[in-house]
Motif scaffolding. Sequence first.
Motif, PDB file in Angstrom:
ATOM      1  N   LYS A  43       0.823  -1.224   0.000  1.00  0.00           N
ATOM      2  CA  LYS A  43       0.000   0.000   0.000  1.00  0.00           C
ATOM      3  C   LYS A  43       0.852   1.267   0.000  1.00  0.00           C
ATOM      4  CE  LYS A  43      -3.921  -2.182   0.123  1.00  0.00           C
ATOM      5  NZ  LYS A  43      -4.074  -2.912  -1.100  1.00  0.00           N
ATOM      6  N   CYS A  44       2.046   1.196  -0.613  1.00  0.00           N
ATOM      7  CA  CYS A  44       2.888   2.381  -0.761  1.00  0.00           C
ATOM      8  C   CYS A  44       3.495   2.420  -2.150  1.00  0.00           C
ATOM      9  CB  CYS A  44       3.997   2.421   0.287  1.00  0.00           C
ATOM     10  SG  CYS A  44       5.059   3.871   0.054  1.00  0.00           S
ATOM     11  N   CYS A  45       3.065   3.386  -2.942  1.00  0.00           N
ATOM     12  CA  CYS A  45       3.632   3.644  -4.259  1.00  0.00           C
ATOM     13  C   CYS A  45       4.570   4.841  -4.081  1.00  0.00           C
ATOM     14  CB  CYS A  45       2.516   3.946  -5.249  1.00  0.00           C
ATOM     15  SG  CYS A  45       3.051   4.074  -6.960  1.00  0.00           S
ATOM     16  N   HIS A  46       5.875   4.592  -4.208  1.00  0.00           N
ATOM     17  CA  HIS A  46       6.904   5.555  -3.819  1.00  0.00           C
ATOM     18  C   HIS A  46       7.676   6.060  -5.028  1.00  0.00           C
ATOM     19  CE1 HIS A  46      11.160   6.280  -2.613  1.00  0.00           C
ATOM     20  NE2 HIS A  46      10.573   6.974  -1.657  1.00  0.00           N
ATOM     21  N   ARG A  47       7.993   7.360  -5.039  1.00  0.00           N
ATOM     22  CA  ARG A  47       8.853   7.931  -6.072  1.00  0.00           C
ATOM     23  C   ARG A  47       9.953   8.739  -5.403  1.00  0.00           C
ATOM     24  NH1 ARG A  47       6.378  10.819 -10.372  1.00  0.00           N
ATOM     25  NH2 ARG A  47       4.511   9.670 -10.006  1.00  0.00           N
ATOM     26  N   GLN A  48      11.148   8.723  -6.021  1.00  0.00           N
ATOM     27  CA  GLN A  48      12.294   9.449  -5.478  1.00  0.00           C
ATOM     28  C   GLN A  48      12.150  10.951  -5.705  1.00  0.00           C
ATOM     29  OE1 GLN A  48      14.906   8.117  -3.827  1.00  0.00           O
ATOM     30  NE2 GLN A  48      14.149   6.032  -4.015  1.00  0.00           N
ATOM     31  N   THR A  49      11.795  11.338  -6.933  1.00  0.00           N
ATOM     32  CA  THR A  49      11.650  12.750  -7.300  1.00  0.00           C
ATOM     33  C   THR A  49      10.369  12.917  -8.094  1.00  0.00           C
ATOM     34  OG1 THR A  49      12.791  12.531  -9.420  1.00  0.00           O
ATOM     35  CG2 THR A  49      14.168  12.975  -7.484  1.00  0.00           C
ATOM     36  N   GLY A  50      10.036  14.140  -8.407  1.00  0.00           N
ATOM     37  CA  GLY A  50       8.840  14.415  -9.190  1.00  0.00           C
ATOM     38  C   GLY A  50       8.901  13.878 -10.605  1.00  0.00           C
ATOM     39  N   LEU A  51      10.090  13.616 -11.117  1.00  0.00           N
ATOM     40  CA  LEU A  51      10.250  13.125 -12.490  1.00  0.00           C
ATOM     41  C   LEU A  51      10.547  11.634 -12.566  1.00  0.00           C
ATOM     42  CD1 LEU A  51      12.351  16.072 -13.963  1.00  0.00           C
ATOM     43  CD2 LEU A  51       9.886  15.684 -14.141  1.00  0.00           C
ATOM     44  N   SER A  52      10.723  10.971 -11.426  1.00  0.00           N
ATOM     45  CA  SER A  52      11.058   9.545 -11.442  1.00  0.00           C
ATOM     46  C   SER A  52       9.792   8.689 -11.547  1.00  0.00           C
ATOM     47  CB  SER A  52      11.836   9.170 -10.189  1.00  0.00           C
ATOM     48  OG  SER A  52      11.038   9.355  -9.047  1.00  0.00           O
ATOM     49  N   LEU A  53       9.984   7.441 -11.954  1.00  0.00           N
ATOM     50  CA  LEU A  53       8.880   6.494 -12.016  1.00  0.00           C
ATOM     51  C   LEU A  53       8.575   5.990 -10.618  1.00  0.00           C
ATOM     52  CD1 LEU A  53       9.990   4.425 -15.123  1.00  0.00           C
ATOM     53  CD2 LEU A  53       8.184   6.144 -15.015  1.00  0.00           C
ATOM     54  N   ALA A  54       7.308   5.842 -10.309  1.00  0.00           N
ATOM     55  CA  ALA A  54       6.904   5.360  -8.989  1.00  0.00           C
ATOM     56  C   ALA A  54       6.943   3.839  -8.959  1.00  0.00           C
ATOM     57  CB  ALA A  54       5.511   5.864  -8.659  1.00  0.00           C
ATOM     58  N   ARG A  55       7.409   3.303  -7.843  1.00  0.00           N
ATOM     59  CA  ARG A  55       7.491   1.859  -7.651  1.00  0.00           C
ATOM     60  C   ARG A  55       6.946   1.490  -6.278  1.00  0.00           C
ATOM     61  NH1 ARG A  55      10.668  -0.710 -11.356  1.00  0.00           N
ATOM     62  NH2 ARG A  55      11.890   0.635 -12.715  1.00  0.00           N
ATOM     63  N   CYS A  56       6.440   0.276  -6.166  1.00  0.00           N
ATOM     64  CA  CYS A  56       5.967  -0.206  -4.871  1.00  0.00           C
ATOM     65  C   CYS A  56       7.145  -0.326  -3.914  1.00  0.00           C
ATOM     66  CB  CYS A  56       5.286  -1.556  -5.031  1.00  0.00           C
ATOM     67  SG  CYS A  56       3.757  -1.490  -5.992  1.00  0.00           S
ATOM     68  N   ALA A  57       6.945   0.082  -2.669  1.00  0.00           N
ATOM     69  CA  ALA A  57       7.998   0.063  -1.665  1.00  0.00           C
ATOM     70  C   ALA A  57       7.392  -0.336  -0.328  1.00  0.00           C
ATOM     71  CB  ALA A  57       8.642   1.443  -1.559  1.00  0.00           C
ATOM     72  N   PRO A  58       8.226  -0.826   0.603  1.00  0.00           N
ATOM     73  CA  PRO A  58       7.696  -1.176   1.925  1.00  0.00           C
ATOM     74  C   PRO A  58       7.328   0.068   2.713  1.00  0.00           C
ATOM     75  CG  PRO A  58      10.087  -1.399   1.890  1.00  0.00           C
ATOM     76  CD  PRO A  58       9.660  -1.081   0.482  1.00  0.00           C
ATOM     77  N   LYS A  59       6.397  -0.093   3.634  1.00  0.00           N
ATOM     78  CA  LYS A  59       6.023   1.029   4.492  1.00  0.00           C
ATOM     79  C   LYS A  59       7.173   1.372   5.433  1.00  0.00           C
ATOM     80  CE  LYS A  59       1.085   1.043   4.363  1.00  0.00           C
ATOM     81  NZ  LYS A  59      -0.108   1.230   5.149  1.00  0.00           N
ATOM     82  N   ALA A  60       7.148   2.580   5.954  1.00  0.00           N
ATOM     83  CA  ALA A  60       8.227   3.070   6.823  1.00  0.00           C
ATOM     84  C   ALA A  60       8.170   2.384   8.187  1.00  0.00           C
ATOM     85  CB  ALA A  60       8.107   4.577   6.989  1.00  0.00           C
ATOM     86  N   SER A  61       9.341   2.022   8.688  1.00  0.00           N
ATOM     87  CA  SER A  61       9.444   1.385  10.005  1.00  0.00           C
ATOM     88  C   SER A  61       9.611   2.457  11.083  1.00  0.00           C
ATOM     89  CB  SER A  61      10.614   0.411  10.021  1.00  0.00           C
ATOM     90  OG  SER A  61      11.809   1.096   9.727  1.00  0.00           O
ATOM     91  N   GLU A  62       9.702   2.011  12.327  1.00  0.00           N
ATOM     92  CA  GLU A  62       9.819   2.941  13.446  1.00  0.00           C
ATOM     93  C   GLU A  62      11.083   3.794  13.327  1.00  0.00           C
ATOM     94  OE1 GLU A  62       9.200   2.937  18.274  1.00  0.00           O
ATOM     95  OE2 GLU A  62       9.550   1.051  17.249  1.00  0.00           O
ATOM     96  N   ASN A  63      10.956   5.069  13.602  1.00  0.00           N
ATOM     97  CA  ASN A  63      12.024   6.077  13.526  1.00  0.00           C
ATOM     98  C   ASN A  63      12.488   6.375  12.103  1.00  0.00           C
ATOM     99  OD1 ASN A  63      12.056   6.414  16.352  1.00  0.00           O
ATOM    100  ND2 ASN A  63      13.383   4.632  16.558  1.00  0.00           N
ATOM    101  N   SER A  64      11.749   5.921  11.100  1.00  0.00           N
ATOM    102  CA  SER A  64      12.065   6.236   9.707  1.00  0.00           C
ATOM    103  C   SER A  64      11.251   7.442   9.263  1.00  0.00           C
ATOM    104  CB  SER A  64      11.717   5.064   8.789  1.00  0.00           C
ATOM    105  OG  SER A  64      12.493   3.945   9.100  1.00  0.00           O
TER     106      SER A  64
END
Length: 112
Positions: A43-64
């Motif tokens: 349930k996280c579609c993540h992109r590095q920058t506004g111009l990068s392609l979005a990819r599925c990524a793990p949700k953030a862990s504690e203190n992240s």
Amino acid sequence: MEKVLVLLLVALAVAYAAPDPRGIIIHLEEGELCLNSLQCKSKCCHRQTGLSLARCAPKASENSECSAKTLYGVYYKCPCERGLTCEVDKTIVGSITNTNFGFCHDAGRSRK
């Protein structure tokens, strides 16, 4: 409009008929291209920058670093894992530009 609706229905039928539990449009694994967080298993579609392609990524862990959940469905920082809260100072500009970042904390623990 009717052609778009038919195309969408065909695409959904193919996605649900696929024998692979991963799916084509939904239930995407980490690292696969996505358009919205609803497509990803995490349930996280993540992109590095506004111009990068979005990819599925793990949700953030504690203190992240994390983002508060948004309507956009694409994040620069993923929301927190279940049971954690993203403590962030929300601003109107940050909400529009999707830059309200904070840190994941366990809501059950007392803060020191």
